[in-house]
Scaffold this motif. Structure first.
Motif, PDB file in Angstrom:
ATOM      1  N   PHE A 270       0.761  -1.108  -0.196  1.00  0.00           N
ATOM      2  CA  PHE A 270      -0.139  -0.230  -0.046  1.00  0.00           C
ATOM      3  C   PHE A 270       0.862   1.191  -0.165  1.00  0.00           C
ATOM      4  CE2 PHE A 270      -1.604   3.222   2.239  1.00  0.00           C
ATOM      5  CZ  PHE A 270      -3.299   3.630   1.917  1.00  0.00           C
ATOM      6  N   VAL A 271       0.922   2.232  -0.509  1.00  0.00           N
ATOM      7  CA  VAL A 271       1.964   2.923  -1.316  1.00  0.00           C
ATOM      8  C   VAL A 271       1.099   4.587  -1.568  1.00  0.00           C
ATOM      9  CG1 VAL A 271       3.721   4.019  -2.394  1.00  0.00           C
ATOM     10  CG2 VAL A 271       3.405   1.412  -2.734  1.00  0.00           C
ATOM     11  N   GLU A 272       1.331   5.273  -0.392  1.00  0.00           N
ATOM     12  CA  GLU A 272       1.057   6.538  -0.649  1.00  0.00           C
ATOM     13  C   GLU A 272       2.094   7.574  -1.116  1.00  0.00           C
ATOM     14  OE1 GLU A 272      -0.444  10.481   2.267  1.00  0.00           O
ATOM     15  OE2 GLU A 272       0.524   9.481   2.673  1.00  0.00           O
ATOM     16  N   ILE A 273       1.894   8.677  -2.536  1.00  0.00           N
ATOM     17  CA  ILE A 273       2.413   8.982  -3.614  1.00  0.00           C
ATOM     18  C   ILE A 273       2.301  10.495  -2.599  1.00  0.00           C
ATOM     19  CG2 ILE A 273       4.089   9.629  -5.602  1.00  0.00           C
ATOM     20  CD1 ILE A 273       3.545   6.789  -4.881  1.00  0.00           C
ATOM     21  N   LYS A 274       2.816  11.463  -2.260  1.00  0.00           N
ATOM     22  CA  LYS A 274       2.976  12.604  -1.689  1.00  0.00           C
ATOM     23  C   LYS A 274       3.521  13.756  -2.255  1.00  0.00           C
ATOM     24  CE  LYS A 274       1.791  14.764   2.695  1.00  0.00           C
ATOM     25  NZ  LYS A 274       1.475  14.393   4.155  1.00  0.00           N
ATOM     26  N   MET A 356      11.797   0.119   1.579  1.00  0.00           N
ATOM     27  CA  MET A 356      11.002  -0.735  -0.052  1.00  0.00           C
ATOM     28  C   MET A 356      10.378  -2.364   0.913  1.00  0.00           C
ATOM     29  SD  MET A 356      10.958   1.560  -2.006  1.00  0.00           S
ATOM     30  CE  MET A 356      10.617   0.078  -3.960  1.00  0.00           C
ATOM     31  N   GLN A 357      11.226  -2.307   2.271  1.00  0.00           N
ATOM     32  CA  GLN A 357      10.273  -4.036   2.431  1.00  0.00           C
ATOM     33  C   GLN A 357       9.375  -3.738   2.705  1.00  0.00           C
ATOM     34  OE1 GLN A 357      13.290  -5.940   4.314  1.00  0.00           O
ATOM     35  NE2 GLN A 357      15.001  -5.927   2.302  1.00  0.00           N
ATOM     36  N   LYS A 358       8.657  -2.983   3.591  1.00  0.00           N
ATOM     37  CA  LYS A 358       7.347  -2.797   5.149  1.00  0.00           C
ATOM     38  C   LYS A 358       6.232  -2.509   3.541  1.00  0.00           C
ATOM     39  CE  LYS A 358      10.029   0.003   8.088  1.00  0.00           C
ATOM     40  NZ  LYS A 358      10.403   1.636   8.086  1.00  0.00           N
ATOM     41  N   PRO A 359       5.380  -2.918   3.930  1.00  0.00           N
ATOM     42  CA  PRO A 359       3.972  -2.994   3.278  1.00  0.00           C
ATOM     43  C   PRO A 359       3.344  -2.419   3.173  1.00  0.00           C
ATOM     44  CG  PRO A 359       3.957  -3.948   6.220  1.00  0.00           C
ATOM     45  CD  PRO A 359       5.260  -4.071   5.882  1.00  0.00           C
ATOM     46  N   GLU A 360       3.688  -0.562   4.004  1.00  0.00           N
ATOM     47  CA  GLU A 360       2.682   0.405   3.378  1.00  0.00           C
ATOM     48  C   GLU A 360       4.262   1.375   3.391  1.00  0.00           C
ATOM     49  OE1 GLU A 360       0.285   1.743   6.123  1.00  0.00           O
ATOM     50  OE2 GLU A 360      -1.170  -0.114   5.917  1.00  0.00           O
ATOM     51  N   ILE A 361       4.269   2.120   2.355  1.00  0.00           N
ATOM     52  CA  ILE A 361       5.233   3.088   2.228  1.00  0.00           C
ATOM     53  C   ILE A 361       4.360   4.200   1.986  1.00  0.00           C
ATOM     54  CG2 ILE A 361       7.290   3.311   0.658  1.00  0.00           C
ATOM     55  CD1 ILE A 361       7.490   0.341   0.286  1.00  0.00           C
ATOM     56  N   THR A 362       5.035   4.974   1.791  1.00  0.00           N
ATOM     57  CA  THR A 362       5.264   7.028   1.606  1.00  0.00           C
ATOM     58  C   THR A 362       5.872   7.423   0.962  1.00  0.00           C
ATOM     59  OG1 THR A 362       3.595   7.104   3.472  1.00  0.00           O
ATOM     60  CG2 THR A 362       4.293   9.169   2.355  1.00  0.00           C
ATOM     61  N   ILE A 363       6.414   7.329  -0.287  1.00  0.00           N
ATOM     62  CA  ILE A 363       7.282   8.272  -1.316  1.00  0.00           C
ATOM     63  C   ILE A 363       6.665   9.397  -1.075  1.00  0.00           C
ATOM     64  CG2 ILE A 363       7.942   8.226  -3.251  1.00  0.00           C
ATOM     65  CD1 ILE A 363       7.367   5.301  -3.982  1.00  0.00           C
ATOM     66  N   ARG A 364       7.458  10.399  -0.811  1.00  0.00           N
ATOM     67  CA  ARG A 364       6.939  11.980   0.334  1.00  0.00           C
ATOM     68  C   ARG A 364       7.881  12.640  -1.206  1.00  0.00           C
ATOM     69  NH1 ARG A 364       8.979  15.221   3.285  1.00  0.00           N
ATOM     70  NH2 ARG A 364       9.801  13.477   5.032  1.00  0.00           N
TER      71      ARG A 364
END
Length: 394
Positions: A270-274, A356-364
């Motif tokens: 699950f990835v948030e692109i902020k 990057m191995q985490k199931p939830e990632i925020t790319i800020r």
């Protein structure tokens, strides 16, 4: 209060297995409303919209009394025969419900390009109507699913002058997800009293900060729809609690939207692109979607590969004027990768791989000094996504 799916006064639900799907799963659902209910709806912007979308748009001009939903067949790309079949399904249930056929909004989801069979509707009218109950919303949340792996539902209640106001919503969506209105099906009901115009205002705000911020694969479906119905059974009017109601609706739609992403076809992340720092919301979203739709970024996410060059390249090719390399800062969660357009002196490959191995990632991504910031939620792109969609009609 956010918790289990709550009953909403003035609404009844039913869902059955009618034979549209081949696996005996629930596939035909009905939602009925008490007298005085108001309904607003928004639909896909795909010009090849499905027959039920065309019919539902027209029927919204009437006093809506029921929603009729089938899964397993999209009734899209079916031409005049599809429209006739859709209208016929409304006629079939109108008689049993003792309402006009144009007081029913039809919805379909499933395979595109197959004619909608009428027999499942004709043979199950009495069974579906007789099964209507205020406690069956969970059944409908199952009955609207296609490639989804889990149900998606949420309820919120709050108190105004000693009276409870309840909102409950369900949604389906897993693939062919790219917002252009709201990419999926969602049905939200409340016992608040409100005019149709007020509901449209609230729904527009809620959809734009939730369902219009999600993407799995960049494809806008032919059948997308989101409805909001208010039964006026709570002794509270929307004018008495605009802020509270809007906040609750925003929260429900955001939760449902994120559930869709977390259930994305084959998704493991699950990835948030902020994105922030640009002068306009549209520019921030353009950058965010360019990153979110990049197959190279999405496959790197699946592989837990800290290939930050793919993110940087996606930012650079976004159709936004005025981005300066020296203003670009990029973070993986709290780990800075890029500082002023160059790799951060504190960055290590090992640290990047760990994030990057985490199931939830925020790319800020920060691109300047402006205070504007927008988020898009997306997934990785896995082997299973290809397999699911390659075998969808098998």
């Amino acid at each position: 209060m956010i918790g289990d799916l709550l009953e909403v006064r003035g609404v009844k639900f039913a869902s059955i297995s009618s034979g549209i799907k081949q696996n005996n799963a629930l596939d035909l659902s009905l939602i009925s409303f008490t007298k005085g209910t108001q309904t607003a709806a928004v639909f896909t912007q795909n010009i090849f919209c499905a027959a039920p979308v065309i019919v539902a748009k027209n029927h919204l001009n009437s006093n809506v009394k029921a929603l009729l939903i089938n899964s397993g067949n999209a009734n899209a790309g079916t031409g005049q025969k599809g429209l006739e079949a859709c209208l016929k399904t409304c006629e079939i249930f109108a008689g049993k419900l003792d309402i006009n056929s144009d007081q029913i909004l039809p919805f379909s989801t499933g395979v595109i390009g197959q004619l909608l069979p009428l027999e499942p509707f004709e043979n199950n009218t009495e069974k579906l109507v007789d099964g209507l109950s205020s406690s069956n919303m969970s059944d409908v949340s199952k009955g609207i699913l296609t490639t989804d792996l889990v149900e998606k539902s949420c309820s919120i209640s709050f108190v105004i002058n000693g009276n409870n106001v309840t909102l409950s919503g369900i949604a389906k969506g897993s693939g062919m997800i790219r917002p252009d209105m709201a990419t999926m099906l969602s049905f939200i009901v409340s016992d608040i009293g409100a005019s149709k115009e007020e509901l449209y205002d609230c729904l527009d705000i809620a959809v734009n900060q939730s369902f219009n911020r999600i993407t799995v694969d960049g494809d806008t479906s032919t059948n997308d729809a989101c409805t909001l119905s208010a039964t006026d059974q709570s002794s509270v009017q929307l004018n008495d609690c605009k802020e509270e109601f809007q906040n609750a609706l925003n929260e429900i739609t955001k939760i449902l939207a994120q559930m869709i992403i977390k259930d994305g076809e084959g998704a493991t992340k699950f990835v948030e692109i902020k994105v922030g720092g640009l002068s306009s919301v549209d520019d921030c979203l353009e950058v965010a979607y360019t990153v979110a739709h990049s197959p190279l970024v999405k496959t790197a996410l699946f592989a837990s590969d800290a290939n930050w060059g793919r993110i940087l390249a996606a930012v650079g090719r976004s159709k936004v004027d005025g981005i300066s390399i020296e203003n670009i800062d990029i973070f993986l969660n709290d780990l800075q990768i890029i500082s002023s357009g160059e790799i951060s002196k504190d960055y290590t490959e090992a640290a990047g791989s760990l994030e990057m191995q985490k199931p939830e990632i925020t790319i800020r991504i920060s691109l300047g000094a402006a205070h504007t910031s927008e988020s898009v939620w997306t997934t990785d792109l896995s082997y299973d996504y290809v397999k699911i969609n390659a075998e969808y009609r098998s």
